[in-house]
Design an enzyme around this catalytic site. Structure first.
Site, PDB file in Angstrom:
ATOM      1  N   ARG A  67       1.060  -1.252   0.152  1.00  0.00           N
ATOM      2  CA  ARG A  67      -0.147   0.060   0.145  1.00  0.00           C
ATOM      3  C   ARG A  67       1.028   1.396   0.111  1.00  0.00           C
ATOM      4  O   ARG A  67       2.218   1.524   0.364  1.00  0.00           O
ATOM      5  CB  ARG A  67      -1.032   0.203   1.047  1.00  0.00           C
ATOM      6  CG  ARG A  67      -2.767  -1.093   1.287  1.00  0.00           C
ATOM      7  CD  ARG A  67      -2.866  -0.900   2.405  1.00  0.00           C
ATOM      8  NE  ARG A  67      -2.363  -1.625   3.525  1.00  0.00           N
ATOM      9  CZ  ARG A  67      -2.110  -0.178   4.299  1.00  0.00           C
ATOM     10  NH1 ARG A  67      -2.057   1.071   4.243  1.00  0.00           N
ATOM     11  NH2 ARG A  67      -0.973  -1.045   5.180  1.00  0.00           N
ATOM     12  N   TYR A 195      -1.249  -3.613  -7.239  1.00  0.00           N
ATOM     13  CA  TYR A 195      -0.739  -4.406  -5.478  1.00  0.00           C
ATOM     14  C   TYR A 195      -2.455  -4.543  -4.558  1.00  0.00           C
ATOM     15  O   TYR A 195      -2.825  -3.223  -4.741  1.00  0.00           O
ATOM     16  CB  TYR A 195       0.391  -3.288  -5.440  1.00  0.00           C
ATOM     17  CG  TYR A 195       0.063  -4.273  -3.204  1.00  0.00           C
ATOM     18  CD1 TYR A 195       0.441  -5.849  -3.058  1.00  0.00           C
ATOM     19  CD2 TYR A 195      -1.341  -3.668  -2.385  1.00  0.00           C
ATOM     20  CE1 TYR A 195       0.218  -6.290  -1.610  1.00  0.00           C
ATOM     21  CE2 TYR A 195      -0.298  -3.851  -1.231  1.00  0.00           C
ATOM     22  CZ  TYR A 195      -0.210  -5.805  -1.037  1.00  0.00           C
ATOM     23  OH  TYR A 195      -0.398  -5.658   0.702  1.00  0.00           O
ATOM     24  N   LYS A 204     -10.174  -2.347   1.305  1.00  0.00           N
ATOM     25  CA  LYS A 204      -9.498  -1.517   2.608  1.00  0.00           C
ATOM     26  C   LYS A 204     -10.310   0.301   2.100  1.00  0.00           C
ATOM     27  O   LYS A 204     -10.408   0.706   3.437  1.00  0.00           O
ATOM     28  CB  LYS A 204      -7.803  -0.949   2.677  1.00  0.00           C
ATOM     29  CG  LYS A 204      -6.767  -1.975   3.153  1.00  0.00           C
ATOM     30  CD  LYS A 204      -7.256  -2.262   5.035  1.00  0.00           C
ATOM     31  CE  LYS A 204      -6.995  -3.775   5.025  1.00  0.00           C
ATOM     32  NZ  LYS A 204      -5.654  -3.715   5.308  1.00  0.00           N
ATOM     33  N   HIS A 224     -10.108  -2.171  11.597  1.00  0.00           N
ATOM     34  CA  HIS A 224      -9.102  -2.724  11.135  1.00  0.00           C
ATOM     35  C   HIS A 224      -9.237  -4.334  12.280  1.00  0.00           C
ATOM     36  O   HIS A 224      -8.026  -4.718  12.748  1.00  0.00           O
ATOM     37  CB  HIS A 224      -8.150  -2.344  11.111  1.00  0.00           C
ATOM     38  CG  HIS A 224      -7.332  -3.214  10.042  1.00  0.00           C
ATOM     39  ND1 HIS A 224      -5.908  -2.650  10.684  1.00  0.00           N
ATOM     40  CD2 HIS A 224      -6.885  -4.027   9.122  1.00  0.00           C
ATOM     41  CE1 HIS A 224      -5.226  -3.121   9.186  1.00  0.00           C
ATOM     42  NE2 HIS A 224      -5.514  -4.127   8.909  1.00  0.00           N
ATOM     43  N   SER A 246      -1.109  -3.533  10.258  1.00  0.00           N
ATOM     44  CA  SER A 246      -0.590  -4.641   9.282  1.00  0.00           C
ATOM     45  C   SER A 246       0.349  -5.208   9.032  1.00  0.00           C
ATOM     46  O   SER A 246       1.354  -4.617   9.700  1.00  0.00           O
ATOM     47  CB  SER A 246      -0.256  -3.598   7.908  1.00  0.00           C
ATOM     48  OG  SER A 246      -2.009  -2.828   7.670  1.00  0.00           O
ATOM     49  N   CYS A 248       1.729  -7.612  11.759  1.00  0.00           N
ATOM     50  CA  CYS A 248       1.154  -7.570  13.376  1.00  0.00           C
ATOM     51  C   CYS A 248       1.051  -8.838  13.603  1.00  0.00           C
ATOM     52  O   CYS A 248       0.242  -8.547  14.959  1.00  0.00           O
ATOM     53  CB  CYS A 248       1.475  -6.200  13.823  1.00  0.00           C
ATOM     54  SG  CYS A 248       2.323  -4.550  13.301  1.00  0.00           S
ATOM     55  N   ASP A 275      -9.400  -9.624   9.072  1.00  0.00           N
ATOM     56  CA  ASP A 275      -8.460  -8.114   9.285  1.00  0.00           C
ATOM     57  C   ASP A 275      -9.874  -7.326   8.931  1.00  0.00           C
ATOM     58  O   ASP A 275      -8.742  -6.022   9.519  1.00  0.00           O
ATOM     59  CB  ASP A 275      -7.680  -8.287   6.916  1.00  0.00           C
ATOM     60  CG  ASP A 275      -7.173  -7.280   7.319  1.00  0.00           C
ATOM     61  OD1 ASP A 275      -6.060  -6.961   7.680  1.00  0.00           O
ATOM     62  OD2 ASP A 275      -7.724  -6.754   6.237  1.00  0.00           O
ATOM     63  N   ARG A 374       1.666 -12.505  -0.825  1.00  0.00           N
ATOM     64  CA  ARG A 374       0.690 -12.264   0.067  1.00  0.00           C
ATOM     65  C   ARG A 374      -0.252 -13.749  -1.145  1.00  0.00           C
ATOM     66  O   ARG A 374       0.190 -13.945  -1.528  1.00  0.00           O
ATOM     67  CB  ARG A 374       0.004 -11.273  -0.320  1.00  0.00           C
ATOM     68  CG  ARG A 374       0.467 -10.145   0.580  1.00  0.00           C
ATOM     69  CD  ARG A 374      -0.711  -9.397   1.773  1.00  0.00           C
ATOM     70  NE  ARG A 374       0.426  -8.472   2.642  1.00  0.00           N
ATOM     71  CZ  ARG A 374      -0.283  -8.429   3.718  1.00  0.00           C
ATOM     72  NH1 ARG A 374      -1.489  -8.954   3.976  1.00  0.00           N
ATOM     73  NH2 ARG A 374       0.264  -7.056   3.940  1.00  0.00           N
TER      74      ARG A 374
HETATM   75  P1  GTP Z   1      -2.327  -8.139   7.685  1.00  0.00           P
HETATM   76  O1  GTP Z   1      -2.789  -8.773   6.251  1.00  0.00           O
HETATM   77  O2  GTP Z   1      -0.603  -6.853   6.793  1.00  0.00           O
HETATM   78  O3  GTP Z   1      -3.174  -6.671   8.469  1.00  0.00           O
HETATM   79  O4  GTP Z   1      -1.486  -8.337   8.237  1.00  0.00           O
HETATM   80  P2  GTP Z   1      -1.868  -9.484   9.741  1.00  0.00           P
HETATM   81  O5  GTP Z   1      -1.996  -8.608  11.081  1.00  0.00           O
HETATM   82  O6  GTP Z   1      -2.897  -9.987   9.823  1.00  0.00           O
HETATM   83  O7  GTP Z   1      -0.251 -10.214  10.288  1.00  0.00           O
HETATM   84  P3  GTP Z   1       0.048 -11.599  10.023  1.00  0.00           P
HETATM   85  O8  GTP Z   1      -0.780 -12.501  10.917  1.00  0.00           O
HETATM   86  O9  GTP Z   1      -0.198 -12.105   8.592  1.00  0.00           O
HETATM   87  O10 GTP Z   1       1.309 -11.545  10.590  1.00  0.00           O
HETATM   88  C1  GTP Z   1       2.484 -10.415  10.022  1.00  0.00           C
HETATM   89  C2  GTP Z   1       3.697 -11.363  10.296  1.00  0.00           C
HETATM   90  O11 GTP Z   1       3.691 -11.028  11.704  1.00  0.00           O
HETATM   91  C3  GTP Z   1       4.076 -12.480  10.201  1.00  0.00           C
HETATM   92  O12 GTP Z   1       5.606 -12.867   9.399  1.00  0.00           O
HETATM   93  C4  GTP Z   1       3.950 -13.553  11.258  1.00  0.00           C
HETATM   94  O13 GTP Z   1       4.979 -14.871  11.275  1.00  0.00           O
HETATM   95  C5  GTP Z   1       4.104 -12.330  12.514  1.00  0.00           C
HETATM   96  N1  GTP Z   1       3.441 -13.184  13.982  1.00  0.00           N
HETATM   97  C6  GTP Z   1       2.075 -13.166  13.849  1.00  0.00           C
HETATM   98  N2  GTP Z   1       1.849 -13.403  15.098  1.00  0.00           N
HETATM   99  C7  GTP Z   1       2.747 -13.308  15.398  1.00  0.00           C
HETATM  100  C8  GTP Z   1       3.080 -13.987  17.223  1.00  0.00           C
HETATM  101  O14 GTP Z   1       2.342 -14.012  18.223  1.00  0.00           O
HETATM  102  N3  GTP Z   1       4.837 -13.438  17.539  1.00  0.00           N
HETATM  103  C9  GTP Z   1       5.644 -13.027  16.706  1.00  0.00           C
HETATM  104  N4  GTP Z   1       7.018 -12.669  16.955  1.00  0.00           N
HETATM  105  N5  GTP Z   1       5.104 -12.950  15.248  1.00  0.00           N
HETATM  106  C10 GTP Z   1       4.143 -12.993  14.828  1.00  0.00           C
HETATM  107  C1  SPV Z   2      -2.736  -4.582   5.908  1.00  0.00           C
HETATM  108  O1  SPV Z   2      -2.015  -3.860   5.040  1.00  0.00           O
HETATM  109  O2  SPV Z   2      -3.405  -4.270   6.425  1.00  0.00           O
HETATM  110  C2  SPV Z   2      -3.642  -5.714   4.519  1.00  0.00           C
HETATM  111  C3  SPV Z   2      -3.579  -5.823   2.790  1.00  0.00           C
HETATM  112  O3  SPV Z   2      -4.286  -6.474   4.665  1.00  0.00           O
HETATM  113  S1  SPV Z   2      -3.575  -4.907   2.158  1.00  0.00           S
HETATM  114  O4  SPV Z   2      -4.916  -5.510   1.449  1.00  0.00           O
HETATM  115  O5  SPV Z   2      -2.384  -4.417   1.355  1.00  0.00           O
HETATM  116  O6  SPV Z   2      -4.094  -3.608   2.953  1.00  0.00           O
HETATM  117 MN    MN Z   3      -4.676  -5.778   7.009  1.00  0.00          MN
END
Ligand code: GTP
Ligand code: SPV
Ligand code: MN
Length: 589
Positions: A67, A195, A204, A224, A246, A248, A275, A374
């Protein structure tokens, strides 16, 4: 044919001048033909049908991988309506600026008309959008992420109430890339990107930026947040929504597999969403949430059999992978953190030959997948999908969790004292930036409710709306804050995270049910050390103590940062939040 839709398509085609217009009916036949066409042009690559049936790989342009927050705008008549945290353009000027960029941008291409529904078709929560795009990749992704096709048009009937999305890849020119939202017109214009978050306009753009604006006017919330169901051994299911910025950990928490000790007792986690949550007050005065999406657009790197087996399983069929490694030996995909066996004969996300042994000039491994690569996977693939996923009324929330990446400062978990304090806790969220948006990674920034890049209106009004929603409900969810990312002096994560986060959810549910006491602290209620279950974990009580420490000096600095941040909102900052900040400062004295 709906005359508003017809008019929208006609006007947009006059501007973008496509060779052809194709209406997406949602049939498998039509989608199969589009996949074939995209394979023929190289836009997508068909992967190994035996190992990854129905799966495809796509590589975006190298300058178009995340983004672009600095090129994302809220375009309203008055600047005040966008507020100090959004980029703003005056509505008319924005259209004037964009029209020449869109002019003829679809020449030689096809315009696809995608009718889509956010939310199960027919749910009182659901809303309809029409996205016009010149990208087959967008069509195929929207077909996974949302409900599309004729049935949506039927539901729309002759109503003019739909979000008008116009997307053109144009030349993927970074200098002319704009993601513009016109909440006063229910309109989103996105140009020069291919993207995900910039172009899948249901996500979003609509489900957060436009929907947050609509929610404020209509008395509901677009957040979110992931939504999960936690089944207790007695069969009762508690629902939790959690907002993390994002990359996290939302997808990971939403699909968590509890540690053995919990599984043996009969605990289970169900995924409702990973999400986005749309939240309303139900007839019984409780908060109800739906996930308006129909798929996952998840971060690939770090996803593996141990960290998130449910996400991995979700990607084993009918999935589109974007910017991961292409393993040429067996025509499958790979990314950093999938396993310890990177392919020997592969193509990296940029399209160059790659193998796992490559090192850069400093001797560091050359990454094969982009950190923000992704997968787009149908939610129906998810082994732990909640039976309530399609419930048109949504699921009742017992708890709301906020959280971010903080190497120091924030404890593993704490509870807000009441709703207003909880809104304060959400409003002061801060997190280290990630690869999900272009720009520096690892810089701490304030990201209230994980909505900084997604709130479609003035954030001061958004805080007020949260407070107001609290007045509307009779039984409010309790609010918590978590931090899985505290590090030791060597920069290693102290808390094991992932499935072990169940131990924190366990405490949260026990607090909701009044089963455990807590310790008051300057920032809110902390768990008693013994109340975080560490059975079967290789972690000492001292480590838990460390994870739960609230250091007054660090927090005093934090309070200064909050005060500075709050200044941005001027008189729009609700006085409840000002009072909360004063209370925090006094508590720290
Ligand atoms: P968006 O799709 O961007 O909104 O991301 P999200 O909030 O769904 O994050 P996601 O669960 O995909 O995790 C993002 C990164 O954080 C990945 O590389 C995970 O491996 C890492 N991660 C997720 N949960 C944990 C955790 O409990 N501990 C640690 N150390 N890393 C984590
Ligand atoms: C984020 O960035 O919080 C996502 C991926 O979930 S996107 O669709 O690019 O916003
Ligand atoms: Mn997201």
């Amino acid at each position: 044919m709906n005359r508003f839709v017809e008019q929208f398509v006609k006007e947009s085609a006059e501007l973008t001048k496509p060779d052809k217009i194709v209406w997406i009916d949602g049939s498998e036949e039509q989608l199969a033909a589009l996949r074939k066409e995209a394979c023929d042009t190289g836009e997508i690559i068909k992967l190994n049908e035996e190992l990854l049936p129905g799966c495809y790989l796509h590589r975006t342009a190298v300058n178009d991988v995340a983004r672009v927050e600095h090129r994302t705008f809220i375009c309203t008549d008055k600047e005040e309506d966008a507020g100090p945290t959004n980029n703003w353009m005056e509505r008319k000027k924005a259209y004037e600026m964009l029209r020449p960029i869109f002019d003829g941008s679809m020449k030689g291409r096809t315009m696809y008309v995608i009718p889509y529904s956010m939310g199960a078709i027919g749910s009182p929560f659901s809303k309809i959008g029409i996205e016009l795009t010149d990208s087959i990749y967008v069509v195929l992704n929207m077909a996974i992420m949302t409900r599309i096709g004729n049935k949506v048009l039927e539901t729309l009937g002759d109503s003019g109430e739909f979000v008008r999305g116009l997307h053109s890849k144009a030349d993927i020119d970074e200098e002319k890339r704009y993601i513009c939202h016109f909440p006063e017109d229910n309109t989103i214009w996105s140009v020069n990107s291919g993207y995900g978050g910039n172009v899948l306009l249901g996500k979003k753009g609509f489900a957060l930026r436009i929907a947050s604006w609509q929610g404020r006017n209509e008395g509901w919330m677009a957040e979110h947040m992931l939504i999960l169901g936690l089944k207790k051994p007695n069969g009762e299911v508690k629902y939790i929504a959690a907002a993390f910025p994002s990359a996290c950990g939302k997808t990971n928490l939403a699909m968590l597999i509890p540690p053995k000790e919990y599984l043996d007792q009969g605990y289970e986690i169900f995924t409702v969403g990973d999400d986005i949550a749309w939240i309303r007050v139900g007839k019984d005065g409780r908060f109800y949430a739906i996930n308006p999406e129909n798929g996952f657009f998840g971060v690939a790197p770090g996803t593996n059999l141990k960290s998130n087996p449910n996400a991995l399983a979700s990607t084993r069929k009918n999935t589109i992978f974007t910017n991961v490694v292409h393993n040429l030996d067996n025509n499958t995909v790979w990314w950093e953190g999938l396993d310890k066996n990177p392919p020997k004969n592969a193509i990296d996300w940029k399209g160059n030959p790659w193998n796992g042994d490559m090192k850069d000039e400093n001797g560091n491994p050359v990454k094969g997948a982009h950190p923000n690569s992704r997968f787009t996977a149908p939610i129906a693939n998810c082994p732990c999908i909640s039976p309530e996923f399609e419930n048109p009324e949504g699921v009742p929330l017992d708890a709301i969790i906020f959280g971010g990446r903080r190497a120091k400062t924030a404890p593993l978990v704490y509870e807000a004292r009441d709703w207003a304090h909880g809104v304060f806790v959400g409003s002061i969220m801060a997190s280290e930036t990630t690869a999900a948006a272009s720009g520096a990674v690892g810089v701490v920034r304030r990201d209230p409710m994980a909505m900084l890049p997604f709130c479609g209106y003035h954030m001061g009004d958004y805080f007020a709306h949260w407070l107001e929603m609290g007045n509307k409900a009779e039984k409010l969810p309790k609010i918590f804050n978590v931090n899985w990312f505290r590090t030791d002096d060597n920069g290693n994560f102290i808390w094991p995270g992932f499935g072990e986060n169940m131990r924190v959810l366990d405490w949260i549910i026990k607090r909701c049910e009044g089963e455990v006491d807590a310790v008051d602290s300057p920032i809110g209620y902390l768990p008693k050390v013994d109340d975080i279950n560490i059975n079967g974990l290789d972690l000492s009580k001292e480590t838990i103590e460390e994870l739960l420490t609230v250091d007054n000096d660090t927090w005093a600095k934090e309070a200064e940062g909050i005060e500075e941040f709050y200044k941005k909102f001027g008189d729009k900052l609700p006085k409840e939040l000002k009072n909360q900040l004063e209370t925090l400062k006094n508590n720290l004295k």
